[in-house]
Design a protein around this motif. Structure first.
Motif, PDB file in Angstrom:
ATOM      1  N   ILE A 290       0.840  -1.197   0.000  1.00 42.31           N
ATOM      2  CA  ILE A 290       0.000   0.000   0.000  1.00 42.31           C
ATOM      3  C   ILE A 290       0.871   1.241   0.000  1.00 42.31           C
ATOM      4  O   ILE A 290       0.651   2.196  -0.768  1.00 42.31           O
ATOM      5  N   ARG A 291       1.901   1.238   0.830  1.00 42.23           N
ATOM      6  CA  ARG A 291       2.763   2.415   0.939  1.00 42.23           C
ATOM      7  C   ARG A 291       3.508   2.664  -0.375  1.00 42.23           C
ATOM      8  O   ARG A 291       3.609   3.805  -0.842  1.00 42.23           O
ATOM      9  N   GLY A 317      12.197  12.701  -0.654  1.00 40.60           N
ATOM     10  CA  GLY A 317      12.883  12.323   0.574  1.00 40.60           C
ATOM     11  C   GLY A 317      13.143  13.543   1.422  1.00 40.60           C
ATOM     12  O   GLY A 317      12.864  14.672   1.008  1.00 40.60           O
ATOM     13  N   PRO A 318      13.717  13.349   2.627  1.00 37.96           N
ATOM     14  CA  PRO A 318      13.901  14.447   3.573  1.00 37.96           C
ATOM     15  C   PRO A 318      15.167  15.274   3.389  1.00 37.96           C
ATOM     16  O   PRO A 318      15.381  16.239   4.122  1.00 37.96           O
ATOM     17  N   VAL A 319      16.021  14.888   2.446  1.00 35.48           N
ATOM     18  CA  VAL A 319      17.239  15.665   2.172  1.00 35.48           C
ATOM     19  C   VAL A 319      17.021  16.416   0.867  1.00 35.48           C
ATOM     20  O   VAL A 319      16.858  15.803  -0.188  1.00 35.48           O
ATOM     21  N   PRO A 320      16.988  17.745   0.903  1.00 32.40           N
ATOM     22  CA  PRO A 320      16.645  18.511  -0.301  1.00 32.40           C
ATOM     23  C   PRO A 320      17.681  18.347  -1.402  1.00 32.40           C
ATOM     24  O   PRO A 320      18.871  18.117  -1.133  1.00 32.40           O
ATOM     25  N   PRO A 485       8.009   4.994   4.838  1.00 34.96           N
ATOM     26  CA  PRO A 485       7.229   5.357   6.022  1.00 34.96           C
ATOM     27  C   PRO A 485       6.499   6.687   5.844  1.00 34.96           C
ATOM     28  O   PRO A 485       5.569   6.992   6.589  1.00 34.96           O
ATOM     29  N   TRP A 486       6.949   7.464   4.890  1.00 35.51           N
ATOM     30  CA  TRP A 486       6.297   8.703   4.467  1.00 35.51           C
ATOM     31  C   TRP A 486       6.139   8.647   2.942  1.00 35.51           C
ATOM     32  O   TRP A 486       6.977   8.061   2.247  1.00 35.51           O
ATOM     33  N   VAL A 487       5.090   9.293   2.451  1.00 30.85           N
ATOM     34  CA  VAL A 487       5.023   9.628   1.033  1.00 30.85           C
ATOM     35  C   VAL A 487       5.361  11.109   0.937  1.00 30.85           C
ATOM     36  O   VAL A 487       4.554  11.974   1.304  1.00 30.85           O
TER      37      VAL A 487
END
Length: 531
Positions: A290-291, A317-320, A485-487
């Motif tokens: 699903i993720r 992702g969390p790193v720009p 764990p995040w979209v």
């Protein structure tokens, strides 16, 4: 994440402000004047405290306090309370700072090394409710060999340690015999910064006056009023009515000022991302298929073009992408592909029903997506995710709530969240994705756990070697992309509206947290305002 007021409360406060105009000084009024030359700003979020030890402006630019270091317009470190950048020993485990002479707190007392020591020891004190403690868990001790010297001893080399020294320094004597958690100081602070606080009306405004004895020179304006207006539409209406000199607004609302005489729209680059946090404890979202399908289904570019009005870029992702630590295989991911998403779900046994919604073993592919009701940008992103997910047979129910209603449900329901920092990948990500922080409020609220991610994040913060750090954060980003764990949705440009009567505005790349501190007004002490 600062918890904003509800839209209803904010609207009522807006009415109250008009009623009591003139009862406090300075007061926002038509033309954005809060007294001659006073700059009136508007922001959505209000801090819970004005104590740096308790997480007020930990990255500097807090207006009231100074750290040992500050950041310039390029976010490069510069000396502040330290007379030069602190010195790091060859083994990376000892950092020595020497203080400027003649620095005074707002009450006239001199700054000493003892105040710096107290500040950092208070953060580390387990009796103090500081969310910054894990940021300094590499710190073995902090001492003052003399009144003008501070020595930090680290347990291990920590490359971005100097950046942690932007934390505002508080006067030790203000807490004598007091519980730091409940001290009067938390609402009536005393710092060394360019402004001193004159009043704070919760839910309404923070009033600051210029510090005439500021070590960096007296501010160019007599003071600043920060109005707290959580509702985006109300903030735009009041900006249009002339109450503010500058205000942050969502891109669509800011665009409405582009052709308005006397105003300009300022788009500021950021490392601030928006994404959907997917809790591992949810019976549907706990399924990797699903993720991964959601990751493939969402049309990020359409969100940038439509929701953001072009003021941003897709996020994976969390790193720009602008960071030296960005992993190319992550930042350059392909566009939305509903066919790929559908194939992932088919292979995992999620079969479309008569209504088009997939199900497996009697459970529908459905979940609730929460967002803060007063945040119009997150609402629109939630609606976009809902539409994209529906195209591949996943039913999303968007739900706008207050933060008080959202918080207890973060372990089971998805949430549109925002984070991000331009300073170092260790900041934010260590807490947000580390297993040790699973389920701790806004730290890893979805309880994501990965031994690979934990090891990579630890390697990234333990080593001072740039190559080792780049490899660690590449591993972190790749594993996060595999686990979803995040979209991740978008990186924002923060959009502000500024009156043409204001001069001296200097944008710099901003983090997610940017309300009173670290906003466009990071250098407001250099701003001037014409009548």
């Amino acid at each position: 994440m600062v918890k904003p007021l509800s839209a209803r409360v904010t609207a009522l406060l807006g009415v109250a402000l008009l009623i009591v105009a003139g009862c406090a000084s300075p007061t926002p009024s038509a033309g954005g004047s809060g007294g001659a030359g006073t700059v009136v700003l508007a922001t959505a979020g209000e801090p819970d405290t004005l104590n740096p030890v308790l997480n007020y402006g930990p990255d500097g630019a807090s207006l009231i306090f100074d750290g040992l270091v500050a950041r310039d317009a390029r976010n490069a470190l510069t000396p502040a309370l330290a007379r030069e950048l602190p010195q790091v020993s060859a083994d990376g485990r000892t950092v020595t700072a020497r203080l400027r002479e003649g620095v005074l707190f707002h009450d006239g007392s001199p700054l000493t090394a003892g105040d710096v020591v107290f500040t950092y020891r208070a953060v580390l004190d387990p009796k103090v409710d500081s969310t910054l403690r894990s940021d300094l868990d590499m710190l073995a001790s902090v001492t003052a060999p003399d009144p003008a010297t501070v020595v930090f001893t680290l347990k291990h080399p920590y490359a971005p340690f100097l950046q942690r020294l932007a934390l505002g320094v508080v006067p030790a004597k203000a807490f004598a015999g007091q519980d730091v958690n409940k001290a009067e100081f938390n609402r009536r602070p005393v710092g060394t910064g360019p402004y001193r606080m004159t009043s704070w009306t919760p839910g309404d405004r923070l009033v600051l006056a210029a510090n005439d004895r500021y070590w960096g020179g007296r501010p160019a304006n007599p003071g600043v009023v920060v109005a707290f207006v959580a509702d985006d539409n109300v903030r735009a209406q009041r900006m249009r009515a002339g109450e503010f000199d500058a205000a942050e607004l969502p891109p669509k609302l800011a665009t409405g000022f582009a052709d308005r005489e006397g105003h300009r729209v300022q788009r500021v680059p950021t490392a601030d991302y928006r994404g959907v946090m997917l809790p591992m404890g949810n019976p549907v979202l706990g399924d990797l298929a699903i993720r991964r399908a959601l990751h493939a289904a969402v049309d990020r570019q359409a969100m940038v073009d439509g929701v953001l009005g072009g003021a941003g870029e897709p996020a994976f992702g969390p790193v720009p992408p602008s960071s030296e630590f960005a992993e190319p295989s992550i930042t350059g991911r392909p566009a939305a592909d509903p066919a790929v998403a559908s194939a992932i779900l088919d292979a995992a046994g999620w079969t479309p029903g008569p209504d088009g919604i997939r199900a497996r073993a009697g459970r529908k592919a459905a979940f609730t997506l929460m967002y803060p009701a007063a945040d119009s940008l997150r609402k629109e992103l939630a609606l976009a995710v809902t539409a994209d997910a529906r195209k591949v047979g996943v039913a999303v129910t968007p739900q706008g709530l207050t933060w008080d209603a959202i918080t207890p449900r973060m372990g089971t329901d998805a949430l549109v969240m925002g984070y991000g920092t331009p300073y170092d990948p260790d900041f934010v990500s260590y807490k947000l994705f580390g297993s040790a922080f699973a389920g701790q409020g806004f730290f890893n609220p979805g309880s994501y756990r990965s031994a690979t991610v934990d090891a990579a994040l630890q390697d990234g913060r333990d080593s001072a070697d740039p190559a080792t750090r780049r490899a660690a954060y590449a591993t972190f980003q790749r594993q996060l992309a595999a686990d979803v764990p995040w979209v991740f949705l978008t990186y924002l440009q923060h959009t502000y509206v500024v009156r043409d009567t204001v001069a001296g505005v200097t944008p710099r790349v901003e983090p997610h947290e940017h309300d009173v501190a670290n906003s466009l007004w990071w250098n407001v002490h250099t701003w001037t305002k014409q009548p």
